[in-house]
Design an enzyme around this catalytic site. Structure first.
Site, mmCIF file in Angstrom:
data_model
loop_
_atom_site.group_PDB
_atom_site.id
_atom_site.type_symbol
_atom_site.label_atom_id
_atom_site.label_comp_id
_atom_site.label_asym_id
_atom_site.label_seq_id
_atom_site.Cartn_x
_atom_site.Cartn_y
_atom_site.Cartn_z
ATOM 1 N N GLY A 273 59.625 31.224 20.425
ATOM 2 C CA GLY A 273 58.466 31.129 21.281
ATOM 3 C C GLY A 273 58.891 30.283 22.403
ATOM 4 N N SER A 274 57.741 29.619 22.581
ATOM 5 C CA SER A 274 57.372 28.802 24.069
ATOM 6 C C SER A 274 58.112 27.449 24.106
ATOM 7 C CB SER A 274 56.104 28.409 24.219
ATOM 8 O OG SER A 274 55.257 29.669 24.229
ATOM 9 N N THR A 275 58.836 26.848 22.822
ATOM 10 C CA THR A 275 59.525 26.043 22.759
ATOM 11 C C THR A 275 60.923 26.288 23.651
ATOM 12 O OG1 THR A 275 60.573 26.622 20.716
ATOM 13 C CG2 THR A 275 58.953 24.947 20.696
#
Length: 693
Positions: A273-275
């Site tokens: 995801g956004s990491t």
């Protein structure tokens, strides 16, 4: 005469040429060896505190020929069975077997061993054997692993360094006669073993304790399927702590299901995801395809060919924003645009440069390589989804190692768990130095990106990771879990936070993963607070000086406050309470009392943060109590359910994905117990990516 000469030659051949070999064969025929394991070396933490030791225990064995000769078989079996708690018939069977040597019971507890020794039974002997013991119980269990009854490493560091830790075994030598039968008064020789070397880990027991304390608290609060965290020194690649939940007790490892032994932080790949947007940003900034001041526009989605990639906040799009603001908002269209600007060749160069798609070679068994979309098959939609942390599956150790490089002037370091090997007397055998792999981005890009990530914590989706007195930066992540057989779950998510502190002189990078939490699942809500607590206590333990004065924090409105319980209060009273805490508020409805609130009581917000109050109009003259309809647009099913439950409404769902329309409209006053119908956009029509804060 000739015959005598031949016999003489044969005698000389046997006596002088073959003599030594035949003597050894005769010796081997007479003696049988029973191996006695050496005492395993100690596993210490970085400060020399023992995490795994070997204790001496007595193991008892029988010489059946001697037992039979004493003519007290039944009496001997009865006494042994009484002390050791064994079946008497089984004991009798063992001590009368037609073999020279037989184990009765190994690793006998001390009190029982003393009682058995005191009997001095004929033909019953004992030998000291080492038994592995973990004095800290489950602490660092997934790093240490465990050793079996024969003193062999079976998991974790114990198996990786088994040859170094195990030493040289000794033997019990038992004599047989020429027919291979046991001799009652035979010679029994004991050759003592040589103890193994010890190793010193990079793990710090205190930091490990801090991490495990916070994971235990998260398991109770969020009730996830599992959770884990890694703390690394970015300048050396040395791992200061690594823990996963559920955990196990290595002293009793057999009592746990084998799946619990698995260290998912190195063995399991997931879509981050956004990491992962930190990696996208690092390559784009380093190549110059984007500048911090570049402007973008987010209408809530972005078209890539025939496909649509949604922003996690589609119902309330971010609109016009700079790249820095796009990072703060974790805006998917911004990162898709940036990833497409990079192009496939550049994107993959940094993907490989940061080490994705292959093992980091950390000193633990079972490391996975992750799964990458093959470069030759990657299309624009693949590049778009990879840019926001989907399509590719990475391991947590790969992700934190890449982020450590971003925090280390662009230098990728090999993750390290062992720093020294010493012999049983404490003499240094080998020092394992930190290992540079390659420089991936420039120091200038590294510093630029860290400053941007600091604003994510101070102004963006990572506010719950803010640490008073220290400059922290990081990135939130909320990833949909892959459903076996294909597609994404609309109810299960992995919330994560990856950060660094202090950003101007990085001492630690930390990755926190919370898998399938109940209720709220956003990384900024479930993982960022864990990061905050771990890093705050770790920096204090490492005696890192406070960098920002408290009065300066107050001036910058960056101090965090705990949200009070406002439910049931008059609106005026609730407003006064929030103003005293320097919090803002939004009021839903025309009521005079607070029916429910978000965030929930006990949550932490930075000063200036916003609390939403849902009001109700009390029942009056036969009219039911009414509450304002919440705005569910852009919410996922789990989040919509939680809000509706708070307000005592029912929910009717049409479709799946995120809410694009609802009935009644937000803000309307309706009776408690009424039904709110939401229309959700099916995943089959669009690429739903709620990877956000």
């Amino acid at each position: 005469m000739s015959l005598l000469f031949i016999l003489s030659l044969r005698l000389i051949w046997v006596q002088f040429i073959m003599g030594q070999e035949l003597q050894q064969k005769a010796f081997d025929a007479r003696f049988r060896n029973v191996e006695v394991k050496a005492k395993r070396g100690v596993i210490y933490d970085a400060k020399g505190k023992p995490l795994a030791i070997s204790v001496s225990t007595d193991s008892f064995y029988a010489i059946p020929a001697q037992v039979r000769k004493a003519n007290k078989v039944d009496e001997t079996a009865a006494k042994i069975s009484q002390i050791l708690g064994m079946d008497q018939a089984k004991v009798k069977e063992l001590i009368t077997k037609r073999q020279a040597f037989v184990w009765i019971q190994r690793h006998v507890p001390d009190e029982k061993a003393k009682a058995l020794k005191a009997l001095n039974l004929e033909g019953i002997n004992f030998v000291e054997e080492p038994e592995r013991f973990y004095p800290k119980g489950p602490l660092a269990a997934h790093v240490l692993g465990f050793a079996g009854i024969d003193n062999q490493g079976l998991n974790g560091i114990e198996i990786t360094y088994d040859k170094i830790l195990s030493g040289m075994p000794g033997t019990i030598m038992v004599e047989y006669d020429a027919k291979g039968q046991e001799i009652p008064d035979a010679l029994h020789k004991y050759v003592p073993p040589q103890d193994g070397n010890s190793i010193y880990l990079t793990i710090d027991e205190t930091i490990q304790y801090i991490v495990e304390r916070e994971l235990d608290a998260t398991m109770k609060l969020r009730n996830p399927k599992r959770a884990g965290a890694i703390v690394m020194d970015p300048k050396t690649g040395r791992i200061l702590a690594m823990a996963a939940r559920p955990a196990f007790e290595p002293n009793k490892y057999k009592e746990y299901d084998a799946s619990v032994w698995r260290n998912f932080l190195i063995s399991d790949a997931y879509e981050p995801g956004s990491t992962f947007k930190t990696v996208t940003a690092a390559g784009a900034l380093d190549e110059g395809v984007v500048k911090p001041t570049d402007r973008f526009y987010d209408p809530g989605f972005i078209k890539v060919g025939k496909e649509t990639v949604n922003c996690w906040r589609r119902g309330r799009p971010h609109g016009s924003q700079s790249f820095v603001e796009g990072v703060q908002n974790s805006c998917n269209p911004v990162f898709v645009t940036v990833g497409l600007r990079e192009g496939k060749d550049v994107f993959y160069r940094y993907l490989y440069g940061f080490g994705f798609g292959k093992k980091t070679n950390i000193e633990l068994p079972g490391e996975a390589t992750g799964i990458l979309v093959p470069k030759e098959r990657a299309k624009d939609i693949d590049l778009a989804t990879m840019s926001i942390g989907q399509a590719n599956a990475v391991t947590p150790i790969q992700l934190i190692t890449a982020f450590a490089a971003i925090s280390n002037d662009g230098w990728l370091m090999k993750p390290q768990l062992v720093k020294e090997i010493r012999d049983k007397d404490g003499n240094l055998v080998k020092t394992i130095e930190p290992e540079k792999v390659r420089q991936v981005i420039s120091p200038e890009t590294s510093r630029m990106l860290l400053e941007i990530l600091e604003t994510v914590v101070s102004q963006g989706t990572g506010k719950n990771a803010y640490i008073e007195g220290y400059r922290a930066g990081g990135k939130t992540g909320t990833a949909q879990k892959i459903i076996p057989g294909g597609g994404y779950s609309s109810t299960e998510f992995i919330g994560s936070f990856m950060g660094v502190a202090p950003v101007n002189d990085p001492r630690v990078v930390v990755l926190v993963i919370v898998d399938s939490p109940q209720g709220i699942y956003y990384g900024g809500q479930v993982a960022a607070p864990v990061f905050k607590n771990i890093v705050r206590d770790t920096l204090r333990y490492l005696q890192v000086p406070v960098q920002v004065e408290p009065e300066k924090l107050t001036q910058n409105n960056q101090k965090t406050v705990r949200v009070p319980n406002l439910t049931g209060m008059e609106i005026k009273e609730a407003r006064n309470s929030l103003e005293k805490l320097k919090l803002k508020l939004d009021i839903y409805g025309d009521g005079t009392k607070v029916k429910a609130q978000l965030p929930l009581p006990g949550s932490e917000l930075p000063e200036g943060g916003k609390v939403i109050l849902y009001t109700s109009v009390p029942a009056h003259q036969g009219q039911p109590e009414t509450v304002a309809v919440p705005d569910l647009t852009g919410k996922n099913l789990a989040e919509a359910k939680e809000i509706v439950k708070l307000l005592n409404f029912n929910l009717e769902v049409q479709g799946s994905g995120v809410v694009i329309r609802q009935e009644p409209e937000p803000g309307m006053q309706i009776a408690i117990g009424s039904t709110i119908t939401v229309v959700m956009e099916p995943q089959s029509q669009t690429t739903i990516v709620p990877a956000g804060p």
